[in-house]
Design an enzyme around this catalytic site. Structure first.
Site, short mmCIF file in Angstrom:
data_model
loop_
_atom_site.label_atom_id
_atom_site.label_comp_id
_atom_site.label_asym_id
_atom_site.label_seq_id
_atom_site.Cartn_x
_atom_site.Cartn_y
_atom_site.Cartn_z
N GLY A 1 -1.60 1.13 -4.82
CA GLY A 1 -2.85 0.49 -4.44
C GLY A 1 -4.03 1.21 -5.05
O GLY A 1 -4.12 2.44 -4.95
N CYS B 1 0.82 -1.21 0.00
CA CYS B 1 0.00 0.00 0.00
C CYS B 1 0.84 1.25 0.00
O CYS B 1 2.05 1.20 0.06
CB CYS B 1 -0.87 0.00 1.25
SG CYS B 1 -1.79 -1.51 1.44
N ASN C 1 1.55 -0.31 5.79
CA ASN C 1 2.02 -0.89 4.54
C ASN C 1 2.95 -2.04 4.90
O ASN C 1 3.95 -1.81 5.59
CB ASN C 1 2.77 0.18 3.73
CG ASN C 1 3.47 -0.37 2.49
OD1 ASN C 1 4.47 0.17 2.05
ND2 ASN C 1 2.95 -1.44 1.93
N GLY C 2 2.62 -3.23 4.46
CA GLY C 2 3.48 -4.38 4.75
C GLY C 2 2.65 -5.59 5.13
O GLY C 2 1.47 -5.68 4.78
N TYR D 1 9.98 -3.14 -9.63
CA TYR D 1 8.65 -2.94 -10.19
C TYR D 1 7.81 -1.91 -9.46
O TYR D 1 7.11 -1.12 -10.08
CB TYR D 1 7.90 -4.29 -10.19
CG TYR D 1 6.42 -4.13 -10.42
CD1 TYR D 1 5.93 -3.88 -11.71
CD2 TYR D 1 5.50 -4.19 -9.37
CE1 TYR D 1 4.57 -3.70 -11.94
CE2 TYR D 1 4.15 -4.00 -9.60
CZ TYR D 1 3.69 -3.77 -10.87
OH TYR D 1 2.35 -3.58 -11.10
N CYS E 1 16.30 -7.21 0.55
CA CYS E 1 15.61 -8.50 0.56
C CYS E 1 15.47 -9.00 -0.87
O CYS E 1 15.08 -8.26 -1.76
CB CYS E 1 14.22 -8.34 1.19
SG CYS E 1 13.26 -9.87 1.11
N SER F 1 6.30 0.02 -16.39
CA SER F 1 7.33 -0.30 -15.41
C SER F 1 8.63 -0.82 -16.03
O SER F 1 9.67 -0.81 -15.38
CB SER F 1 6.80 -1.30 -14.39
OG SER F 1 6.18 -2.37 -15.05
N CYS G 1 6.09 -14.02 -1.39
CA CYS G 1 6.51 -12.92 -0.50
C CYS G 1 5.63 -12.94 0.74
O CYS G 1 4.41 -13.00 0.62
CB CYS G 1 6.36 -11.58 -1.20
SG CYS G 1 6.73 -10.20 -0.10
N ASP H 1 10.98 -6.98 -19.97
CA ASP H 1 9.97 -6.76 -18.92
C ASP H 1 10.70 -6.77 -17.58
O ASP H 1 11.79 -7.32 -17.45
CB ASP H 1 8.87 -7.83 -18.97
CG ASP H 1 7.57 -7.31 -18.31
OD1 ASP H 1 7.59 -6.21 -17.73
OD2 ASP H 1 6.56 -8.03 -18.38
N ASP H 2 10.06 -6.15 -16.56
CA ASP H 2 10.74 -6.06 -15.27
C ASP H 2 10.73 -7.37 -14.51
O ASP H 2 11.68 -7.70 -13.82
CB ASP H 2 10.12 -4.95 -14.41
CG ASP H 2 8.64 -5.11 -14.25
OD1 ASP H 2 8.21 -5.84 -13.34
OD2 ASP H 2 7.89 -4.54 -15.07
N CYS I 1 13.05 -4.08 0.38
CA CYS I 1 12.52 -4.97 -0.66
C CYS I 1 13.08 -4.61 -2.04
O CYS I 1 12.92 -3.49 -2.52
CB CYS I 1 11.00 -4.80 -0.66
SG CYS I 1 10.17 -5.45 -2.10
N CYS J 1 12.08 -13.54 -2.58
CA CYS J 1 11.22 -14.17 -3.59
C CYS J 1 12.06 -14.77 -4.72
O CYS J 1 11.61 -15.68 -5.42
CB CYS J 1 10.17 -13.19 -4.11
SG CYS J 1 10.82 -11.60 -4.58
P1 AMP Z 1 2.51 -12.05 -14.74
O1 AMP Z 1 1.63 -11.95 -15.90
O2 AMP Z 1 1.80 -12.63 -13.57
O3 AMP Z 1 3.81 -12.74 -15.01
O4 AMP Z 1 2.83 -10.57 -14.30
C1 AMP Z 1 4.05 -9.97 -14.61
C2 AMP Z 1 3.83 -8.49 -14.73
O5 AMP Z 1 3.22 -7.96 -13.59
C3 AMP Z 1 5.17 -7.81 -14.92
O6 AMP Z 1 5.11 -7.24 -16.19
C4 AMP Z 1 5.24 -6.76 -13.85
O7 AMP Z 1 5.33 -5.49 -14.45
C5 AMP Z 1 3.97 -6.87 -13.07
N1 AMP Z 1 4.20 -7.17 -11.64
C6 AMP Z 1 5.29 -7.68 -11.07
N2 AMP Z 1 5.12 -7.82 -9.73
C7 AMP Z 1 3.88 -7.38 -9.46
C8 AMP Z 1 3.11 -7.24 -8.27
N3 AMP Z 1 3.61 -7.61 -7.10
N4 AMP Z 1 1.87 -6.71 -8.36
C9 AMP Z 1 1.38 -6.36 -9.55
N5 AMP Z 1 2.04 -6.47 -10.71
C10 AMP Z 1 3.28 -6.97 -10.68
FE1 SF4 Z 2 10.27 -7.75 -1.78
FE2 SF4 Z 2 10.54 -10.21 -2.70
FE3 SF4 Z 2 11.45 -9.58 -0.28
FE4 SF4 Z 2 8.82 -9.67 -0.76
S1 SF4 Z 2 10.26 -11.40 -0.80
S2 SF4 Z 2 9.93 -8.10 0.39
S3 SF4 Z 2 8.73 -8.92 -2.87
S4 SF4 Z 2 12.17 -8.79 -2.27
#
Ligand code: AMP
Ligand code: SF4
Length: 470
Positions: free
Chosen positions: A38, A12, A112-113, A252, A447, A293, A392, A355-356, A246, A450
């Site tokens: 959020g 959040c 937030n958390g 992202y 961290c 992103s 996470c 992509d990120d 994090c 994940c």
């Molecule tokens: P997916 O389709 O589930 O692989 O989603 C990947 C995409 O979601 C990536 O392009 C990221 O930009 C975005 N993304 C990554 N982490 C998150 C997150 N925690 N919440 C929402 N979107 C995310």
């Molecule tokens: Fe961030 Fe991944 Fe650690 Fe969660 S597990 S706090 S998403 S680095």
């Protein structure tokens, strides 16, 4: 399990203002800048020193607040929150700030958390007769504070904080004080700013910029900052441990114009793209990023590789983030609504699609298909973070292991599933280096649980994903 605390995945945004006659209006602008953190709900609570007024609701900040509603919120201090929550946790009562009223005054909380021992604490509190009305971790904290009410409030808060474990940035407010806390590892970002004589609190520094406030400093891990008309006082409730901010905030989650621990997010993402180009070069004609992103990482990849950056994908600005859609089916529709491939740019071209991150794999698969449908001859997917293999427990919705495409698949298997001609992820070392640049990483590694499975805190049963064994 009824009444069970599910990890709320509260990635959040928190914003607060102390000591300004337009505190609610400024909080509204600040929350607007944090909207990416959020989009499911928002709330602002304001105090005039005598009483507190709260307005909250489902939706985007400008859907929740009209100008009239903001004008009702008169007072010198406000605390606000934008909320992200997964399906099932989105009830009105869970929208923050939560306000607890008693004969001695009110206490507002925004969080937030995610607390990893919330479930155990909740059982303990209920065993001692407390009645909890929401499924939120935040309420647990309010009860812990209430239980220590024989102490002065700052000490009661510190007592409560010393009992909770996990990731948290907290903003608390009474009629005459505001409190900001960061967990002992500083997993989530939270900063202090100033605007003339007023104090401002924001999850990200972009919240300060939007109202013309200056960023003063981060709230340190294990620190409780007390703000009142007498000024600001910093207290420590936990001894300092290595900060593990994090890494997904850099990858992202945070806005590119924000600085985290003094490091600009866009510049960090560019370095991730550059590192990726070094680790995984490929012969291609154009580099494109998935808006918004991934643009920074794609620019970095293009700069390092010498392959031109092009706008191969266009985003429809008026559709929210993919993840807001609660079901997989809707999420898939969301991806289609959100993005289009630009035929004139990609037709007949070998495309590097940066992509990120890959979470469930839905986005990459659809985009590869989209680029191929638009005539791309090859699509090479480059991901500016390592494979997300673990859930996470600290408040970012990276899904549970069963949904994570990389949890039990090799890179080759994922490559096949998403239909890419090649697929490479940035290595964990490459990511760490891109964020912390050398020497610093030894002391301030963030961290990366994940990606690596190396969780910086203990994980309790029944935390974010109760059915998962660790
Ligand atoms: P997916 O389709 O589930 O692989 O989603 C990947 C995409 O979601 C990536 O392009 C990221 O930009 C975005 N993304 C990554 N982490 C998150 C997150 N925690 N919440 C929402 N979107 C995310
Ligand atoms: Fe961030 Fe991944 Fe650690 Fe969660 S597990 S706090 S998403 S680095």
């Amino acid at each position: 399990m009824p009444g069970e605390i599910k990890g709320l995945n509260e990635e959040c945004g928190i914003f607060g203002v102390w000591g300004h006659p337009d505190s609610a209006q400024l909080t509204y602008y600040g929350l607007h800048a944090l909207q990416h953190r959020g989009q499911e709900g928002a709330g602002i609570v304001t105090t005039d020193g005598k009483q507190m007024k709260l307005h909250k609701g489902h939706g985007l900040i400008n859907e929740v607040f009209s100008q009239n509603q903001l004008q009702e919120l008169k007072g010198h201090a406000s605390a606000g929150h934008v909320r992200y929550a997964t399906a099932g946790d989105g009830g009105y009562e869970n929208i923050q700030p939560l306000v607890f009223r008693s004969q001695t005054g009110s206490l507002a909380l925004a969080h937030n958390g995610n607390l990893v021992n919330a479930h155990a604490l909740k059982s303990q509190l209920e065993g001692q007769g407390s009645i909890l009305t929401t499924t939120s971790d935040t309420e647990v904290v309010a009860h812990l504070i209430k239980r220590a009410r024989h102490l002065p409030l700052d000490e009661a808060i510190m007592e409560a904080l010393s009992m909770i474990k996990g990731a948290y940035a907290f903003l608390l407010m009474t009629e005459d004080q505001m409190f900001v806390a960061n967990d002992p590892r500083g997993l989530r970002p939270i900063s202090l700013g100033q605007m003339g004589d007023a104090w401002v609190v924001s999850s990200e520094t972009c919240g300060f910029d939007v109202i013309g406030a200056t960023h003063e400093r981060e709230v340190k891990p294990g620190e409780l900052v007390v703000i009142s008309n007498e000024g600001v006082e910093a207290k420590r409730y936990a001894s300092p441990i290595q900060r593990t901010l994090c890494s997904m905030e850099y990858v992202y989650f945070s806005r590119p114009d924000s600085n985290l621990d003094g490091k600009n997010v866009h510049a960090s993402r560019k370095r991730m793209g550059k590192a990726l180009a070094k680790e995984a070069p490929v012969e291609a004609d154009v580099v494109t990023g998935v808006p918004d992103s991934s643009i920074s990482a794609a620019i970095g990849y293009a700069e390092e590789s010498g392959i031109p950056y092009e706008l191969g994908l266009i985003k429809n600005r008026y559709v929210g983030r993919t993840f807001i859609q609660p079901s997989q089916e809707l999420r898939e529709q969301g991806v289609k609504m959100k993005l289009s491939a630009v035929r004139g740019i990609v037709e007949g071209k070998r495309v590097v699609m940066v992509d990120d991150s890959i979470v469930r794999g839905t986005t990459s698969r659809r985009i590869v298909q989209m680029l191929k449908d638009a005539g791309a001859s090859e699509v090479h997917v480059r991901i500016a973070s390592p494979p997300i293999k673990n859930p996470c427990y600290y408040g970012i919705d990276t899904a549970n292991s069963g949904e994570l495409i990389a949890s039990n698949r090799s890179v080759e298997e994922i490559e096949e599933q998403i239909g890419a001609d090649s697929l490479t992820f940035l290595s964990p070392d490459g990511l760490n280096e891109a964020i912390y640049q050398g020497e610093e990483s030894i002391e301030h590694g963030g961290c990366m649980a994940c990606f690596t499975g190396n969780y910086p805190t203990e994980i309790y049963p029944n935390t974010a994903h109760p059915y998962e064994k660790l």
